[in-house]
Design a protein around this motif. Structure first.
Motif, PDB file in Angstrom:
ATOM      1  N   ASP A 161     -13.951   9.906 -30.459  1.00 18.20           N
ATOM      2  CA  ASP A 161     -15.124  10.491 -30.301  1.00 18.20           C
ATOM      3  C   ASP A 161     -15.941   9.344 -29.360  1.00 18.20           C
ATOM      4  N   GLU A 162     -16.350   8.114 -30.006  1.00 22.78           N
ATOM      5  CA  GLU A 162     -17.136   7.198 -29.060  1.00 22.78           C
ATOM      6  C   GLU A 162     -16.250   6.211 -28.623  1.00 22.78           C
ATOM      7  N   VAL A 163     -16.582   5.800 -27.297  1.00 17.95           N
ATOM      8  CA  VAL A 163     -15.856   4.937 -26.674  1.00 17.95           C
ATOM      9  C   VAL A 163     -16.628   3.725 -26.045  1.00 17.95           C
ATOM     10  N   ALA A 164     -16.111   2.436 -26.101  1.00 15.30           N
ATOM     11  CA  ALA A 164     -16.747   1.480 -25.587  1.00 15.30           C
ATOM     12  C   ALA A 164     -16.753   1.463 -24.083  1.00 15.30           C
ATOM     13  N   PRO A 165     -17.698   1.798 -23.294  1.00 14.14           N
ATOM     14  CA  PRO A 165     -17.439   1.794 -21.776  1.00 14.14           C
ATOM     15  C   PRO A 165     -17.214   0.151 -21.258  1.00 14.14           C
ATOM     16  N   VAL A 166     -16.519   0.508 -20.139  1.00 13.85           N
ATOM     17  CA  VAL A 166     -15.900  -0.860 -19.472  1.00 13.85           C
ATOM     18  C   VAL A 166     -16.522  -0.925 -18.119  1.00 13.85           C
ATOM     19  N   PRO A 167     -17.805  -1.449 -18.099  1.00 15.18           N
ATOM     20  CA  PRO A 167     -18.578  -1.512 -16.649  1.00 15.18           C
ATOM     21  C   PRO A 167     -17.744  -2.393 -15.733  1.00 15.18           C
ATOM     22  N   CYS A 168     -17.800  -1.688 -14.518  1.00 12.97           N
ATOM     23  CA  CYS A 168     -17.152  -2.200 -13.295  1.00 12.97           C
ATOM     24  C   CYS A 168     -15.510  -1.773 -13.432  1.00 12.97           C
ATOM     25  N   ALA A 169     -15.328  -1.214 -14.192  1.00 12.13           N
ATOM     26  CA  ALA A 169     -13.768  -0.488 -14.122  1.00 12.13           C
ATOM     27  C   ALA A 169     -13.711   0.520 -13.133  1.00 12.13           C
ATOM     28  N   PRO A 170     -12.528   0.990 -12.661  1.00 13.73           N
ATOM     29  CA  PRO A 170     -12.778   2.142 -11.898  1.00 13.73           C
ATOM     30  C   PRO A 170     -12.943   3.250 -12.753  1.00 13.73           C
ATOM     31  N   ALA A 171     -13.255   4.396 -11.955  1.00 10.38           N
ATOM     32  CA  ALA A 171     -13.948   5.723 -12.522  1.00 10.38           C
ATOM     33  C   ALA A 171     -12.981   6.246 -13.585  1.00 10.38           C
ATOM     34  N   HIS A 172     -11.593   6.089 -13.540  1.00  9.32           N
ATOM     35  CA  HIS A 172     -10.892   6.777 -14.382  1.00  9.32           C
ATOM     36  C   HIS A 172     -10.582   6.026 -15.615  1.00  9.32           C
ATOM     37  N   VAL A 173     -11.360   4.911 -15.820  1.00 16.92           N
ATOM     38  CA  VAL A 173     -11.092   4.189 -17.141  1.00 16.92           C
ATOM     39  C   VAL A 173     -12.195   4.575 -17.790  1.00 16.92           C
ATOM     40  N   PHE A 174     -12.120   5.433 -18.866  1.00 14.48           N
ATOM     41  CA  PHE A 174     -13.069   5.907 -19.716  1.00 14.48           C
ATOM     42  C   PHE A 174     -13.666   5.142 -20.518  1.00 14.48           C
ATOM     43  N   GLY A 175     -12.645   4.112 -21.216  1.00 16.28           N
ATOM     44  CA  GLY A 175     -13.610   3.053 -22.109  1.00 16.28           C
ATOM     45  C   GLY A 175     -12.386   2.459 -22.930  1.00 16.28           C
ATOM     46  N   LEU A 176     -12.803   1.832 -23.865  1.00 10.15           N
ATOM     47  CA  LEU A 176     -12.003   1.231 -24.897  1.00 10.15           C
ATOM     48  C   LEU A 176     -12.133   2.044 -26.279  1.00 10.15           C
ATOM     49  N   PHE A 177     -11.251   2.043 -27.083  1.00  9.71           N
ATOM     50  CA  PHE A 177     -11.364   3.205 -28.253  1.00  9.71           C
ATOM     51  C   PHE A 177     -10.395   2.363 -29.356  1.00  9.71           C
ATOM     52  N   ALA A 178     -10.856   2.138 -30.541  1.00  9.44           N
ATOM     53  CA  ALA A 178     -10.070   1.275 -31.361  1.00  9.44           C
ATOM     54  C   ALA A 178      -9.313   2.637 -32.573  1.00  9.44           C
ATOM     55  N   LEU A 179      -8.100   2.348 -32.153  1.00 12.31           N
ATOM     56  CA  LEU A 179      -7.084   3.033 -33.074  1.00 12.31           C
ATOM     57  C   LEU A 179      -6.721   2.266 -34.326  1.00 12.31           C
ATOM     58  N   ARG A 180      -7.443   2.410 -35.595  1.00  9.65           N
ATOM     59  CA  ARG A 180      -7.231   1.559 -36.391  1.00  9.65           C
ATOM     60  C   ARG A 180      -7.525   0.128 -35.948  1.00  9.65           C
ATOM     61  N   SER A 181      -6.552  -0.865 -35.798  1.00  8.06           N
ATOM     62  CA  SER A 181      -6.758  -2.281 -35.561  1.00  8.06           C
ATOM     63  C   SER A 181      -6.412  -2.439 -34.187  1.00  8.06           C
ATOM     64  N   ARG A 182      -5.842  -1.340 -33.150  1.00  6.07           N
ATOM     65  CA  ARG A 182      -5.483  -1.664 -32.099  1.00  6.07           C
ATOM     66  C   ARG A 182      -6.647  -0.979 -30.951  1.00  6.07           C
ATOM     67  N   VAL A 183      -6.468  -1.716 -30.036  1.00  6.09           N
ATOM     68  CA  VAL A 183      -7.454  -1.142 -28.824  1.00  6.09           C
ATOM     69  C   VAL A 183      -6.795  -0.427 -27.919  1.00  6.09           C
TER      70      VAL A 183
END
Lengths: 788, 145
Positions: free
Chosen positions: B31-53
């Protein structure tokens, strides 16, 4: 038993266990080079550790074994069965003595010499060995049967720790979920109390488990002072050790892997790098060598640097050695770059030491160092300046770190900043904070110090609806500082940081990712990366600091030098190359004394010439630039410092020597550049007595001669008289306009000027009056003649 | 012995394709991702899958389309080079065993797909593009360069 000794015992025992197979295999095939190397490294390491743990007996034993093995490695001896047995007996004895250290029992050393003797070529048949061992056992009050003291430490596989870490992190997230449910569902107070207890248990457990993997780099550094002291004492050298950055936390696994390499490097630096005090003094260095060991985080690496100011590595000598050792052919050697030549230091069996010492110097070490560091995915960089020192950098990947961090937000998103990079946090609009613009760039004055401002929103390309409310002042590794404008500052937290995916790291502004309790990933900002992206140069130093050598090199390549801009006492903006300024200081006006028309400033009991542009110096305090030309120093009174900017100096030069060498535009403002030559000349009273200057008589009396020509002539070092004023004055040189009658002056040369520019050669007797080069050359020629 | 490998059939930007199952760890709802400013367009963001990013890769943006909008999405979790990634997909179909090696596609692919396909496999008469996961993670060439 102290920790170091405990570590040594555990390590030695562990290596022995791991090596047991190797030893047996070596016995079967004594010619196997790699097994020989393993055993050799073991005794070498034991010897080295004993050196600084002060275990002379073990040191003697391992040194003896090492000598023999070194001979074998160098093909001076054949490893026959007798030799192998003798070495094995020695290793057994090392094991016994190591155990004895832990149990505190004494082992008789009466037969040590027999073991050592057995190693010698042509020693008695090794039948002596079992006998020797037997004596050891009986004489050692039953050491072999004595139970080992139970150690309070265990070794675990890192995988298991990883699983524990992942498990506890999941537990934290489950707790958070439960907390939300309880809040929504309105739990009763007893449930809440129980939940609170669970929470604190989990928090404590997470902390403990995280700590199992992490240790401060300090652990790596604590052994250094003692080691440096002992080694330098043994070698009769003086070493001043500086340690930096011990609070960086690093994976325990990494720390253990770096420990040996670091020990080797430090030992080598003292043994081979730093010269004897007498030699150092001879080449103009301080008697005490400087050894700087530091750790810092750069991007997703930890850099551990060992810098010494010793003699460095002579790459050419390495090449010679490599050729004579058969590692390199002459042809190959010819094609090597300096860096490649230096890398020969990592070849097994190569060492530049002239003499073998007990400290190091058999060419083990550097190959082991590189092997160990590369095994953990690290790199070893070497940088040598012959005669000036050596810098070795261990570049270790950051697998996982706990970083004390500050969480901030910008553009509605949270970020973490390593606390180590933070100097201070100020509120915009506070009393001591003044924001202003400089040529389109935002800058801030915080308590009088000027810093560039970087808006995090802009750097990240986020749209910030909220005005930044705080400035976080960050310091970069070079010492430069800048202020990062953020919307809000939230919290200080200890965050577990993991490296981000390469595609994220490639942005160049992040140091990793972290997962706070709200289970929303957060990015850790790399302060140096942000500065670079924002166009803040690393050279933008705090004005009170001299520019470091490394920093200024890059600038000079581009032709630009850092220039200190300041507002002078007369309100004019002037500049001076920063390299000349040693420091900026506020002095009391009462420490100024005037003698013989010259001002002097009392600095720490010394009288330093004080120069000013001539405007009045304040009553109470005066700010001075302390300048140094390498020999002499002086102070120059100013009003305030404006900025330090890199400038490619291209001056409109003044013709007349004086305070100002010339003017140029810096950031669209005219800046007068101080003539440092003149300044020092003034300060030292080197100005020649006017009476001794050659005299130049100007025959004409028109305004051009008085206003235009006279300053130029004076600038060339003449006193000027006008025929009109002193018709009979003696002169060394006469300048007249072409065609005018010459009133000959005895012994004087004559220069004629003509008002029009003609072809060269049309009137060889005269110079065009605006032929500056010709005129200056002529003036100089006569000046030199007169002075000679 | 025939080469037989497992593949996961997915739909990306309306195109049915397969991912080598050896890369795939699981499929999750994001659902909700943490965006990565300045990253290339195809990097949608970061998402926590339990304790892993996870680093979430916007496959449509990687193919040259617009960036995906926020909201709940399906992602295939893949591991590559020690890092976890989530590849956004429109749909996940099934894991199938396909025999043979991928062949060169005979048709001319769009520039986006040329970069990310490792060949074509045929499954039950349907040609399927094999997605080159490392290339997709690296993103469009001009950004990777």
């Amino acid at each position: 038993m102290d920790d170091l000794l405990g570590d040594f015992v555990a390590e030695t025992r562990e290596t022995l266990e791991a090596m047991a197979g190797e030893i047996v295999a070596w016995e079967a095939t004594p010619d196997d080079r790699s097994r020989l190397d393993t055993i050799f490294r073991f005794v070498h390491t034991v010897k080295g550790s004993c050196g600084f743990l002060n275990l002379p007996r073990l040191e003697a034993l391992s040194h003896a074994a090492e000598d023999v093995l070194a001979d074998v490695r160098a093909d001076r001896r054949r490893p026959d069965a007798r030799l192998v047995s003798a070495v094995l007996a020695m290793i057994d004895r090392i094991a016994e003595v190591t155990d004895a250290i832990e149990t505190g029992k004494e082992i008789s050393d009466a037969d040590d010499h027999l073991l050592v003797a057995a190693l010698q070529p042509g020693a008695a048949e090794v039948e002596a060995e079992p006998e020797v061992l037997a004596t050891a056992e009986t004489g050692a009050t039953g050491v072999a049967t004595a139970p080992r003291a139970v150690s309070r430490s265990i070794r675990l596989s890192a995988d298991l720790l990883d699983r524990m870490m992942a498990g506890v992190s999941d537990m934290v997230l489950a707790r958070n979920e439960l907390a939300r449910r309880l809040r929504d569902g309105g739990a009763d107070s007893t449930t809440e109390v129980a939940f609170e207890r669970l929470s604190s248990c989990i928090a404590e457990m997470r902390d403990a488990i995280t700590r199992t993997r992490m240790a401060r780099v300090e652990n790596l550094f604590t052994a250094l002072p003692r080691m440096v002291r002992d080694i330098s004492a043994e070698l009769g050298k003086q070493v001043q050790l500086e340690i930096d950055g011990g609070d960086v936390e690093l994976d325990r696994e990494m720390i253990e892997m770096i420990r040996d390499p670091l020990t080797h490097i430090v030992r080598n630096a003292i043994d081979h790098g730093i010269e004897l005090p007498e030699q150092r003094v001879l080449v103009g260095k301080l008697a005490a060598g400087r050894l700087h060991v530091s750790a810092r985080q750069v991007g997703n690496h930890i850099l551990i640097e060992v810098i010494d100011d010793g003699r460095g590595i002579d790459a050419e000598r390495l090449v010679q050695k490599a050729i004579s050792a058969g590692i390199l052919s002459h042809e190959q050697a010819a094609g090597l770059t300096w860096d490649r030549k230096l890398e020969l230091i990592f070849e097994p069996g190569l060492s530049t030491a002239q003499q073998v010492t007990s400290i190091s110097g058999r060419g083990v070490g550097m190959d082991v160092v590189r092997a160990n560091v590369e095994r953990i995915g690290g790199l070893v960089d070497i940088e040598s300046r012959p005669g000036q020192g050596l810098r070795l950098t261990l570049r270790v990947p950051l697998t996982l770190t706990i970083i004390p961090a500050l969480t901030i937000s910008s553009g509605g998103q949270h970020f973490a900043i390593p606390r180590s990079a933070i100097d201070e946090i100020v509120r915009i609009g506070g009393d001591a904070v003044r924001m202003t613009k400089l040529g389109g760039a935002e800058i801030v004055f915080i308590r009088g110090t000027r810093l560039p401002v970087v808006s995090l929103c802009n750097v990240l390309g986020l749209s910030g609806d909220i005005e930044p409310a705080n400035l976080v002042v960050l310091k970069l590794s070079g010492g430069a500082r800048y202020a990062l404008a953020v919307e809000a500052v939230h919290d200080h937290e200890e965050l577990v940081v993991k490296p981000a995916a390469p595609v994220v790291m490639a942005c160049g502004i992040y140091g990793g990712t972290t997962l706070p309790d709200n289970s929303r990933p957060m990015l850790l900002l790399d302060c140096a990366g942000v500065a670079e992206k924002a166009g803040i140069s690393r050279d933008e130093k705090n004005v009170s600091e001299p520019v470091a050598e490394d920093e200024s090199e890059g600038l000079q390549e581009a032709g630009a030098v850092p220039v200190l801009l300041f507002c002078d006492l007369d309100g004019i903006e002037r500049g001076v190359p920063l390299a000349l300024v040693e420091r900026i200081e506020d002095c009391f006006a009462s420490s100024i004394s005037t003698t013989g028309g010259r001002m002097r400033l009392n600095i720490d009991g010394r009288l330093v010439p004080l120069i000013s542009c001539g405007a009045a110096i304040g009553d109470l305090k005066v700010r001075v630039l302390r300048m140094h030309d390498g020999v002499e120093e002086l102070a120059y009174a100013i009003d305030s410092v404006i900025d330090i900017v890199p400038v490619t100096i291209e001056l409109q030069r003044s013709a007349v020597p004086g305070l100002v060498a010339g003017v140029m535009l810096v950031e669209d403002r005219p800046i007068e550049f101080i003539d440092a030559f003149w300044l020092f000349e003034q300060g030292l009273g080197a100005e020649q007595n006017r009476a001794e200057l050659p005299m130049c008589r100007l025959s004409d009396n028109d305004p051009w001669t008085r206003q235009v020509l006279a300053p130029l002539v004076e600038g060339a070092g003449y006193r000027v008289v006008f025929s009109e004023d002193q018709p009979d004055a003696a002169a060394d040189l006469v300048i007249i306009s072409d065609g005018a009658a010459v009133r000959s002056v005895e012994g004087a040369a004559v220069v004629r000027l003509r008002p029009t520019a003609e072809d060269r050669g049309a009137s060889p007797e005269s110079l065009w009056r605006y032929d500056r080069a010709g005129l200056t050359a002529e003036l100089r020629r006569h000046w030199n003649k007169r002075s000679a | 012995m025939m080469m037989q490998d497992l593949y996961l059939i997915v739909e990306i930007a309306g195109q049915r394709a397969v991912l080598p199952a050896s890369f795939v760890e699981s499929v999750v709802e994001i659902d909700e991702v943490a965006p990565v400013p300045c990253a290339p367009a195809h990097v949608f963001g970061l998402f926590a899958l339990r304790s892993r990013v996870l680093t979430v890769i916007d496959t449509i943006a990687a193919l040259g389309g617009d960036r995906s909008t926020a909201g709940e999405k399906q992602a295939v979790i893949v591991t590559f080079d020690g890092h976890l990634y989530g590849m956004l997909v429109d749909n996940v179909d099934d894991v199938v065993a396909i025999e043979g090696l991928p062949t060169r596609p005979r048709a001319r692919l769009s520039p986006g797909w040329v970069r990310y396909s490792a060949g074509v496999l045929e499954h039950e008469g349907e040609p399927l593009l094999v997605i080159d996961i490392p290339a997709m993670i690296a993103g469009p060439l001009d950004l990777a360069a």
